[in-house]
Scaffold this motif. Sequence first.
Motif, PDB file in Angstrom:
ATOM      1  N   HIS A   2      47.634  39.356  40.188  1.00  0.00           N
ATOM      2  CA  HIS A   2      46.601  40.173  40.818  1.00  0.00           C
ATOM      3  C   HIS A   2      45.285  40.031  40.045  1.00  0.00           C
ATOM      4  O   HIS A   2      45.281  39.798  38.825  1.00  0.00           O
ATOM      5  N   THR A1308      47.241  34.764  48.349  1.00  0.00           N
ATOM      6  CA  THR A1308      46.116  35.675  48.633  1.00  0.00           C
ATOM      7  C   THR A1308      44.961  34.883  49.225  1.00  0.00           C
ATOM      8  O   THR A1308      44.682  33.760  48.776  1.00  0.00           O
ATOM      9  N   TYR A1358      46.813  47.631  39.305  1.00  0.00           N
ATOM     10  CA  TYR A1358      46.511  47.074  40.627  1.00  0.00           C
ATOM     11  C   TYR A1358      46.993  47.996  41.744  1.00  0.00           C
ATOM     12  O   TYR A1358      46.273  48.225  42.726  1.00  0.00           O
ATOM     13  N   GLY A1398      46.226  41.097  46.688  1.00  0.00           N
ATOM     14  CA  GLY A1398      46.163  40.198  45.540  1.00  0.00           C
ATOM     15  C   GLY A1398      44.820  40.220  44.850  1.00  0.00           C
ATOM     16  O   GLY A1398      44.757  40.106  43.631  1.00  0.00           O
TER      17      GLY A1398
END
Length: 1441
Positions: A2, A1308, A1358, A1398
């Motif tokens: 992430h 992502t 995240y 992401g």
Amino acid sequence: MHAVRHEILPPSGVEFTACLKLTPSTAAQDMQDSAIAGPSQSPFGKALYNVVVARSNSLRIFEVRQELAPISTHKEDERERRASVRKGTEAFEGEVEMDASGEGFVNMGAVKSTGQNGALVPPTIHRLYFVREHRLHGIVTGMERVRIVSSMEDGLDRLLVSFKDAKIALLEWSDATADLLTVSIHTYERAPQLMSLDASQFRSQLRADPQSRCAALSLPKDALAILPFYQSQAELDVIEQETQTRDVPYSPSFVLDLTADVDERIRHVIDFAFLPGFNSPTVAVLFQRQQTWTGRLKEFKDTVGMFVFTMDLVTRNCPVITAVENLPYDCSEIIACPSTLGGVIVTSSNSVIHIDQTARRFVLPVNGWPPRVSDSSAGTRQDNDERNLQLEGSKAIFVDDRTLFIVMKDGTVYPLEISAAGRTVSKMTLSSPAARTAVPSVLSRISDDLLFVGSTVGPSVLLKTARVEVEIDDDDVTMDAAPAAVVDREDSMELDDDDDIYGPSNPEDKVANNGSTNGGISSLRKRTVVHLSLSDSIPAYGSINDFTFSLTKLGDRLVPEVVAATGSGMLGGFTLFQRDLPTRVKRKVHAIGGGRGIWSLPVRQAVKVNGATYERPTNPHYSLNDAVIISTDANPSPGLSRISSRSLKNDLSITTRIPGTTVGAAPFFQGTAILHVMSNAIRVLEPDGTERQIIKDLDGNLPRPKIRYCGISDPFVLIIREDDSLGLFIGESERGKIRRKDMSPMGEKTSRYIAGCFYADSSGIFQSKPNAAVDGSDKAGTATLQAAMNAGANSQWLLLCRPQGVMEIWTLPKLTLIFSSSTVASLDSVLVDSGDPPALSIPTEPPRKPQELDIEQIILAPLGESSPKPHLLVFLRSGQFAIYQAVPSVVQSQQSVPATRVSTLMVRFVKVVSRNFDIRPITEEVEKSVLAEQKRISRLLIPFVTSPAPGRSFTGVFFTGDRPCWILCTDKGGVKMVPSSHSVVHAFTACSLWESKGDFLLYSEEGPTLEEWMPNVQFDQHLPSRTVPKPRAYSNVVFEPTSALLVAASVAHNKFASYDDDGNTLWEPDAPDVSYPYCETSTLELISPDSWTVMDGFEFAPNEFVTCIDCVTLETSSTEAGTKDFIAVGTTINRGEDLAIKGAVYIFEVVEVVPDHTSSLKRWYRFKLHCRDDAKGPVTALCGMNGYLVSSMGQKIFVRAFDLDERLVGVAFLDVGMYVTSLRAVKNLLVIGDAVKSTWLVAFQEDPYKLAVLAKDIRQLPVTCADLFFADNRVSVVSGDEEGVIRIYEYDPHDPEAKGGERLMCRTEFHGQGEYRSSYLIARRIAGPESDIPEAKLIFGGTDGSLSSLTHVDEAVYKRLQLLQGQLTRNVQHLAGLNPKAFRIVRNDYMSKPLTKGILDGNLLAAFDDLPIAQQNEVTRQIGTERTTVAKDWLSLSGVW
């Protein structure tokens, strides 16, 4: 894996602009008595118009103000200003000294020298001032000014903005929030025209009818979305009768299919424009029915047509009234002519065409190509038919009814004058260039005498176009004596660094007009000449072609600096960015100490006249330098204060030592004494430091609690003690002493206050409205008269904060409450007067404990550059910080003053900046020991005024403590918080003791030092920047670490010719107005980053240009380590359309040589060419890997060893895609980015030599840059494509969809709104047990000038921020009604749903800091976390680099 994407710098430059009256200050001027000539007497000048500029997702609002011209400075300042003008753009002698009197603005002043009553009007200038900035969740594709029904009431225009995904937003200015407000948003995303496959490649255009009857947005498949506006209340009344009540200013929009609804011949629309002077909205459309190009001119030429049709917005009937076909194939733009002339101007690459309403065309060729590429009318050439101009990239605009300015792609301005009999054009005359200005991307006419030139590659400029009638002799046929346009230099103006972009051309270039007569009988005729002059500019650096990190010296310290190759052509050069404000130490002054505070004071001996002191200087900031420094330390206990002054040897000598801690000090009694506040007494000192008076802070005979804070504003003194009690003193100038002031109007004596300050207003913004019911009408009139008489004097106000979070403003000296707000502690977006009476005191028993949201520091201080405005700065115990701008309240006449008030303050405070500092825990027991007192780091807001250069002054605030920062406000950039380069600052003061207005005294981790700003630092960007102008642009730049030098490739244009096998040219120009084509050529330069001198260079062939440069470590036998740094350069050799392109690889070494004795540099370096290796294809990317060189050659990748320092030997190769755009290596892993075949992950093995493809992306994507991204023992591949989409790939052989690891798995997709072609991988160290293993952080440089970063985010953080991002998307009103989530979604036909998770959107998460605390608590409560937790998470990710 992430990550979060931060936008460090927004896009730079101006791509779209709209000029309108948006803010109330511009409309207020229209309501003033028209007989009053000249600018208003306000210190901020008279606001005329607003200029709204946009590029990509950045939108900024500026205000055009008319101000009195500054008084001419000394010759030294003028000489310094002239010296700063870039070479080649200086004004020539005949153009500067236009008049015998020597005043550069006399010619223009002759037009407006007297007012209506014959009174002289002082000369004025026009300036641009920053108002607001927004980062939008959409890409702007157009802006227009419109007027709706409500514009008749407030006299203000509305702003119409279009976005890339076929949206139109109608915005207006809100007085309540002092910002833009969304009226409506219109979306056409679901229109059938946008369902086509190539709709994403379409660039929409927005146009508005001059009379605001409708607006049109171009859509794919030759369609227009029409948005009609109501023009009168009568139209609204009809609608209300037919349907339900309608309060919207527009009627339903519709989509107009030009091919089906107007004419079937309209296909492939190039441009369109609304025409003025028609009863119905009338549109001119430029289109190309049959598309062609240069290679197909034998089959299809003159394929462009221009149709004019009118629109009936009710019946939607659109009859064509003018149809013109067979225009040149390269027509690019259509410009509506003024209604007095009629018709349109069409510009092509080689000619300018006027078409009137009867379809009659008049063609003016600008070179010899039109008869070769077009069969249409060749037009008339002028006498000097050797002119050879190229109109590609040019822009044109009418500056009056008959004069058109054409601004070329290099910024040269050509006046085009049209001679017409009625509406029939008889002649068009293109004069020689009149001036040189910015490289244009958009031109906008602000008013009759102001022109705005927006640029995407450099600064945008505001030009003044004054018309002067000159007499010409009738016998003068050529009329060379009276040029069509000339350049004025306003010598009285103090131009900034950007005045170099505007320089006049040669005097002989000022050529004649067409000779339109004035009908005079005498032999002397009059004609109008346009005088051009530079008024102001908006600084910008344009696109980032390439960037690298370099090391620069700030005194003895080395700090990282981003060196970006920016700009284009003559406006090229380097822009340098630093994270912190760069300062350098001038001297160390350990003798004075000052760990608890330093005050540098200007004092003078009093001049007594009949027992009273003489009047104070008119300008205290510039009247005299500081003479005394007072410093205080906590050690030895109970503290020590020193009074120092400068000795004859320029050293500091301590004249007095006083036991005890100083809380504050300031000059008093008009600068003839020092007011010295200690922790237990208030003292008045003579200028030499001897004591004149002391008032011990006693309650009877008992000592009171220590004084913890004081505020001093001559003649008032405020003290706040540790028990939050208040003391107020006033000075009596006749006696030269102070006394206690009666505070009975403020309530009971037990009132408690946790913070306070004085404010002396010189801006005139603080105005009070008296209560007629209380004072009586006579008093109200008297107060108004008195306010008018005292407008020049500073009004003084007292600001206090009570423990319960109520902020109050009291008048001085009468102490009447005039403003109170209870929402300041929650940091609301707007603070308004609540009208409450003085707040009641809270009980003193039991003692109140400090709360998290207590106001620790509050100050009302001016911030600004040329005209400082009051700002309110609030710092809470929890670490949250906010800056509010004081805005005049628009109080309606019927709005009454609260009954509890004698008068009310007509001011609102609007939040402009929010910031979080380290969150400190609130402890129950506050340690009071001596050791704790010495370790305490005080956070204080200290105002200062500095003048880093002559004619340049900043009024700002310094924030001490750990993570100290400078708070500044610039004319073109607004309020900025710039970090200081120190880790902690205990004390701060501006100091002019050594006769420099730009010095500061700091007590930092290095002790007490005297410092100054580095010269030529600009604060208009979001990072401190410096500009290194060069007369050429640079395409690549790299840092060579061994010598600490920069290697850059400059770009120039060269004439190109093709040759046959015998060396004969295949084609030569056969006429003087036909030229060779041009190609790019490059030069390699070795540049010193200290002095920016070019030490050495290497010129490539005229048709060879550099495509890539890298500093690579290769194996060599010439060093003990076996490796050495070399400069590898990849080039492309252009051989024309008929021959295949070639390339070459060069290996250079930077070697030290003996410096020239004339050089000021002690060390000198040169290039040493070791090897040139020819390639059969272009070398477009290269990098180093494990001592080998990896380079591309066409569709292949080669790994080569450097043998014997003289040749490259290939050891491995790999067939890849079509065009390699990037190569990045970490250890033996190689990431390849291809312009067609997307991203590949390759491994290199040495035994045997082999390149093995590990995995690749199976989709065809145009990748511009690909990098390895690693953190937390994981690695990913990050790529960016031409659309600005950022993708994160993972190599996972265990994933079933990866086909055994053959495919890179895209995890992502994130729309980054702008393409980037340069990236840099840096290390990011985090606090914790694994701090020795850095994480990767990627920095991207965008082609739109933006600088962004990609930072790794832990899983737990995240998840919290992802939930917060969803809450912010739903619960915060975003400007223009845009959807942040939809903006970042990427269309993916391979997946059932978008890959949105992401990457976090830093622009959206930054909105969390701007929310009021109550709303922050509400938002975080809904996601099951706390505000402080989210604040810590966001703070840990917010570093620039």
